[in-house]
Design a protein around this motif. Structure first.
Motif, PDB file in Angstrom:
ATOM      1  N   SER A   1      68.501  58.392  64.248  1.00 15.99           N
ATOM      2  CA  SER A   1      69.102  57.201  64.840  1.00 15.99           C
ATOM      3  C   SER A   1      68.947  56.029  63.885  1.00 15.99           C
ATOM      4  CB  SER A   1      68.414  56.854  66.168  1.00 15.99           C
ATOM      5  OG  SER A   1      68.551  57.893  67.093  1.00 15.99           O
ATOM      6  N   CYS A   2      69.878  55.103  63.989  1.00 19.11           N
ATOM      7  CA  CYS A   2      69.833  53.894  63.168  1.00 19.11           C
ATOM      8  C   CYS A   2      70.215  52.735  64.069  1.00 19.11           C
ATOM      9  CB  CYS A   2      70.819  54.007  62.010  1.00 19.11           C
ATOM     10  SG  CYS A   2      71.177  52.448  61.186  1.00 19.11           S
ATOM     11  N   ARG A   3      69.249  51.870  64.332  1.00 17.59           N
ATOM     12  CA  ARG A   3      69.517  50.731  65.195  1.00 17.59           C
ATOM     13  C   ARG A   3      69.628  49.484  64.352  1.00 17.59           C
ATOM     14  NH1 ARG A   3      68.088  46.838  68.744  1.00 17.59           N
ATOM     15  NH2 ARG A   3      69.089  47.029  70.782  1.00 17.59           N
ATOM     16  N   VAL A   4      70.712  48.762  64.556  1.00 11.94           N
ATOM     17  CA  VAL A   4      70.961  47.535  63.808  1.00 11.94           C
ATOM     18  C   VAL A   4      70.769  46.352  64.745  1.00 11.94           C
ATOM     19  CG1 VAL A   4      72.627  46.231  62.447  1.00 11.94           C
ATOM     20  CG2 VAL A   4      72.632  48.735  62.363  1.00 11.94           C
TER      21      VAL A   4
ATOM     22  N   HIS B   1      77.387  54.262  68.593  1.00 13.88           N
ATOM     23  CA  HIS B   1      77.516  53.715  69.939  1.00 13.88           C
ATOM     24  C   HIS B   1      77.499  52.210  69.763  1.00 13.88           C
ATOM     25  CE1 HIS B   1      76.417  52.816  74.146  1.00 13.88           C
ATOM     26  NE2 HIS B   1      77.145  53.891  74.377  1.00 13.88           N
ATOM     27  N   SER B   2      78.686  51.628  69.692  1.00 12.13           N
ATOM     28  CA  SER B   2      78.789  50.212  69.343  1.00 12.13           C
ATOM     29  C   SER B   2      78.101  49.309  70.348  1.00 12.13           C
ATOM     30  CB  SER B   2      80.270  49.827  69.208  1.00 12.13           C
ATOM     31  OG  SER B   2      80.871  50.559  68.168  1.00 12.13           O
ATOM     32  N   ALA B   3      78.095  49.712  71.608  1.00 14.56           N
ATOM     33  CA  ALA B   3      77.519  48.850  72.642  1.00 14.56           C
ATOM     34  C   ALA B   3      76.042  48.565  72.388  1.00 14.56           C
ATOM     35  CB  ALA B   3      77.719  49.481  74.010  1.00 14.56           C
ATOM     36  N   ASN B   4      75.322  49.523  71.821  1.00 20.60           N
ATOM     37  CA  ASN B   4      73.902  49.283  71.556  1.00 20.60           C
ATOM     38  C   ASN B   4      73.608  49.234  70.065  1.00 20.60           C
ATOM     39  OD1 ASN B   4      74.011  51.935  70.832  1.00 20.60           O
ATOM     40  ND2 ASN B   4      72.694  52.704  72.460  1.00 20.60           N
ATOM     41  N   ASN B   5      74.658  49.015  69.263  1.00 21.21           N
ATOM     42  CA  ASN B   5      74.481  48.844  67.806  1.00 21.21           C
ATOM     43  C   ASN B   5      73.671  49.967  67.180  1.00 21.21           C
ATOM     44  OD1 ASN B   5      75.945  46.455  67.747  1.00 21.21           O
ATOM     45  ND2 ASN B   5      74.140  45.214  68.160  1.00 21.21           N
ATOM     46  N   THR B   6      73.956  51.181  67.579  1.00 22.13           N
ATOM     47  CA  THR B   6      73.203  52.324  67.072  1.00 22.13           C
ATOM     48  C   THR B   6      74.142  53.367  66.496  1.00 22.13           C
ATOM     49  OG1 THR B   6      71.470  51.943  68.720  1.00 22.13           O
ATOM     50  CG2 THR B   6      71.502  54.093  67.650  1.00 22.13           C
ATOM     51  N   ALA B   7      73.761  53.891  65.354  1.00 19.44           N
ATOM     52  CA  ALA B   7      74.480  55.014  64.752  1.00 19.44           C
ATOM     53  C   ALA B   7      73.574  56.229  64.776  1.00 19.44           C
ATOM     54  CB  ALA B   7      74.888  54.676  63.324  1.00 19.44           C
TER      55      ALA B   7
ATOM     56  N   VAL C   1      79.372  52.256  59.077  1.00 23.29           N
ATOM     57  CA  VAL C   1      77.994  52.669  58.828  1.00 23.29           C
ATOM     58  C   VAL C   1      78.002  53.869  57.892  1.00 23.29           C
ATOM     59  CG1 VAL C   1      75.860  53.583  59.826  1.00 23.29           C
ATOM     60  CG2 VAL C   1      77.190  51.865  61.072  1.00 23.29           C
ATOM     61  N   GLY C   2      77.117  53.817  56.925  1.00 24.57           N
ATOM     62  CA  GLY C   2      76.949  54.950  56.032  1.00 24.57           C
ATOM     63  C   GLY C   2      75.540  55.495  56.131  1.00 24.57           C
TER      64      GLY C   2
END
Length: 121
Positions: free
Chosen positions: A21-24, A72-78, A34-35
C-alpha cells in the motif's frame, strides 16, 4: 507538506503473494498518477508499474501478469498486488506521485522510506 507511506512488505517464499500500500497525505497539485519503483542495493531505482489518473496502467515486462497496480482516490491510496514472487523481486519498493502521458511516466521528487520485500528461494 506531502508525505508518502509505503507498507505491506515482508518476507515471503518463492511463489508467494504480497500486497503493498502507498498512502499519500498532503496536497499535491498536477500529479494525478502513481508509479511503483523498486531498488536493489547498489543499483538504480527502477519504475515497473504505473497508473494514470483515469486508470490506465503500464507494466514492465518482468512484472506483467504477476503484479497489479490499482488506486483508491477517495483515500489517496495506491496498491500493488504481487503474485508468483521470485527471489529476484527482492528489493525496497517505493511509490511516487507523478504524471503519466501515454505509457511514459514522469516522476515527482516525492519519495517515502519504502518497504522491504524479501523473497526466499
Amino acid at each position: 507538506q506531502v508525505q508518502l507511506e509505503e507498507s505491506g512488505g515482508g518476507l515471503v517464499q518463492t511463489g508467494g503473494s504480497l500486497t503493498l500500500s502507498c498512502r499519500v497525505s498532503g496536497r499535491i497539485s498536477g500529479l494525478d498518477s502513481v508509479g511503483w519503483y523498486r531498488q536493489v542495493a547498489g543499483t538504480q531505482r527502477e519504475l515497473f508499474a504505473s497508473i494514470s489518473g483515469d486508470g490506465r496502467t503500464d507494466y514492465k515486462w518482468f512484472v506483467k501478469g504477476r503484479f497489479t497496480i490499482s488506486r483508491h482516490s477517495a483515500n489517496n491510496t495506491a496498491y500493488l498486488r504481487m503474485h508468483d514472487l521470485r527471489p529476484d523481486d527482492t528489493a525496497v519498493y517505493y511509490c511516487n506521485p507523478g504524471r503519466m502521458v501515454g505509457v511514459y511516466y514522469y516522476p515527482s521528487n516525492y519519495w517515502g522510506a519504502g518497504t522491504q520485500v524479501t523473497v526466499s528461494s
